[in-house]
Design a protein around this motif. Structure first.
Motif, PDB file in Angstrom:
ATOM      1  N   VAL A  47      16.196  43.741  -1.131  1.00 35.69           N
ATOM      2  CA  VAL A  47      17.099  43.221  -0.308  1.00 35.69           C
ATOM      3  C   VAL A  47      18.682  43.506  -0.858  1.00 35.69           C
ATOM      4  N   LEU A  48      18.914  43.874  -2.042  1.00 37.86           N
ATOM      5  CA  LEU A  48      20.009  43.983  -2.821  1.00 37.86           C
ATOM      6  C   LEU A  48      20.118  44.991  -3.584  1.00 37.86           C
ATOM      7  N   GLY A  49      21.023  45.773  -3.840  1.00 37.11           N
ATOM      8  CA  GLY A  49      21.064  46.792  -4.853  1.00 37.11           C
ATOM      9  C   GLY A  49      22.264  47.029  -5.608  1.00 37.11           C
ATOM     10  N   ALA A  50      22.450  47.302  -6.794  1.00 37.75           N
ATOM     11  CA  ALA A  50      23.545  47.658  -7.724  1.00 37.75           C
ATOM     12  C   ALA A  50      23.554  48.523  -8.377  1.00 37.75           C
ATOM     13  N   GLU A  51      24.443  49.668  -8.460  1.00 40.72           N
ATOM     14  CA  GLU A  51      24.334  51.068  -9.388  1.00 40.72           C
ATOM     15  C   GLU A  51      25.693  51.193  -9.840  1.00 40.72           C
ATOM     16  N   TRP A  52      25.572  51.564 -11.486  1.00 45.28           N
ATOM     17  CA  TRP A  52      26.627  51.697 -12.120  1.00 45.28           C
ATOM     18  C   TRP A  52      26.492  53.223 -12.134  1.00 45.28           C
ATOM     19  N   VAL A  53      27.984  53.605 -11.457  1.00 44.73           N
ATOM     20  CA  VAL A  53      27.974  55.226 -11.331  1.00 44.73           C
ATOM     21  C   VAL A  53      28.697  55.687 -12.829  1.00 44.73           C
ATOM     22  N   ASP A  74      24.539  48.022  -2.670  1.00 43.75           N
ATOM     23  CA  ASP A  74      23.930  48.120  -1.477  1.00 43.75           C
ATOM     24  C   ASP A  74      23.327  46.948  -0.824  1.00 43.75           C
ATOM     25  N   VAL A  75      23.499  46.681   0.588  1.00 42.25           N
ATOM     26  CA  VAL A  75      22.787  45.584   1.118  1.00 42.25           C
ATOM     27  C   VAL A  75      21.785  46.062   2.049  1.00 42.25           C
ATOM     28  N   HIS A  76      20.734  45.878   1.780  1.00 36.11           N
ATOM     29  CA  HIS A  76      19.568  46.340   2.669  1.00 36.11           C
ATOM     30  C   HIS A  76      19.307  45.259   3.980  1.00 36.11           C
ATOM     31  N   PRO A  77      18.890  45.868   4.832  1.00 37.70           N
ATOM     32  CA  PRO A  77      18.512  45.188   6.131  1.00 37.70           C
ATOM     33  C   PRO A  77      17.212  44.644   6.009  1.00 37.70           C
ATOM     34  N   VAL A  78      17.157  43.257   6.458  1.00 35.56           N
ATOM     35  CA  VAL A  78      15.869  42.390   6.744  1.00 35.56           C
ATOM     36  C   VAL A  78      15.517  42.283   7.915  1.00 35.56           C
ATOM     37  N   GLU A  79      14.402  41.701   8.426  1.00 31.06           N
ATOM     38  CA  GLU A  79      14.117  41.051   9.741  1.00 31.06           C
ATOM     39  C   GLU A  79      15.198  40.181  10.155  1.00 31.06           C
ATOM     40  N   ALA A  84      18.666  34.019   7.629  1.00 28.02           N
ATOM     41  CA  ALA A  84      19.076  32.883   7.078  1.00 28.02           C
ATOM     42  C   ALA A  84      18.317  32.416   5.856  1.00 28.02           C
ATOM     43  N   ALA A  85      17.148  32.619   5.814  1.00 23.89           N
ATOM     44  CA  ALA A  85      16.293  32.304   4.397  1.00 23.89           C
ATOM     45  C   ALA A  85      16.617  33.216   3.430  1.00 23.89           C
ATOM     46  N   THR A  86      16.725  34.364   3.601  1.00 24.60           N
ATOM     47  CA  THR A  86      16.948  35.493   2.828  1.00 24.60           C
ATOM     48  C   THR A  86      18.687  35.065   2.177  1.00 24.60           C
ATOM     49  N   ARG A  87      19.518  34.960   3.022  1.00 23.79           N
ATOM     50  CA  ARG A  87      20.851  34.776   2.843  1.00 23.79           C
ATOM     51  C   ARG A  87      21.110  33.533   1.910  1.00 23.79           C
ATOM     52  N   ALA A  88      20.417  32.689   2.229  1.00 21.24           N
ATOM     53  CA  ALA A  88      20.390  31.351   1.278  1.00 21.24           C
ATOM     54  C   ALA A  88      19.900  31.773  -0.116  1.00 21.24           C
ATOM     55  N   VAL A  89      18.958  32.394  -0.353  1.00 20.48           N
ATOM     56  CA  VAL A  89      18.255  32.855  -1.580  1.00 20.48           C
ATOM     57  C   VAL A  89      19.339  33.684  -2.349  1.00 20.48           C
ATOM     58  N   LEU A  90      19.845  34.916  -1.728  1.00 27.05           N
ATOM     59  CA  LEU A  90      20.764  35.643  -2.009  1.00 27.05           C
ATOM     60  C   LEU A  90      21.984  35.085  -2.612  1.00 27.05           C
ATOM     61  N   ARG A  91      22.490  34.112  -1.848  1.00 23.69           N
ATOM     62  CA  ARG A  91      23.859  33.503  -2.334  1.00 23.69           C
ATOM     63  C   ARG A  91      23.729  32.575  -3.340  1.00 23.69           C
ATOM     64  N   ALA A  92      22.430  31.877  -3.518  1.00 21.81           N
ATOM     65  CA  ALA A  92      22.202  30.922  -4.503  1.00 21.81           C
ATOM     66  C   ALA A  92      21.953  31.762  -5.664  1.00 21.81           C
TER      67      ALA A  92
END
Length: 134
Positions: A47-53, A74-79, A84-92
């Motif tokens: 659902v979320l990715g980070a890369e050190w370039v 990188d923010v990956h798309p979800v269903e 809403a549920a994914t956003r809450a988990v990611l923000r927290a």
């Protein structure tokens, strides 16, 4: 992002907004060189990715432009029904972890910073996991 400008199918949505990321990362956003909202097909559970370039050459003297050295997110798309549920988990959970990962990357020794790194957050059945990957 407005629906008119979306590049996603109707059944998909991005779980985070630029405002969410800016709000959590604060001054660490100065080290983010690229923030992408991916439009690809299935990212699986990512659902979320980070890369050190890293600032190293890839082959025969061709290197990375200095403006691109730093963190790419990188923010990956979800269903759409899970947004809403994914956003809450990611923000927290994920965004504070991302903040910490960027802070550690900035403070890392030269050996770490000269090597590319990737970190992914995966959401499976409401459970968020994260780890560095090659």
């Amino acid at each position: 992002m407005s629906a008119r400008n979306r590049r996603l199918p109707r059944h998909c949505a991005w779980p985070l907004t630029t405002t969410d990321i800016n709000g959590c990362l604060g001054t660490c956003m100065t080290r983010v060189t690229d923030l992408r909202f991916l439009t690809g097909h299935d990212s699986g559970t990512i659902v979320l990715g980070a890369e050190w370039v890293a600032p190293h050459p890839f082959n025969y003297g061709r290197g990375i432009h200095p403006d691109m050295v730093g963190v790419r997110i990188d923010v990956h798309p979800v269903e759409a029904i899970e947004r809403a549920a994914t956003r809450a988990v990611l923000r927290a959970q994920a965004l504070p972890q991302l903040h910490e990962w960027i802070t550690q990357a900035i403070a890392a020794d030269e050996t770490w910073q000269l090597t590319p790194h990737q970190h992914y957050w995966r959401l499976t059945d409401g459970h968020l996991t994260h780890r560095d990957e090659a």
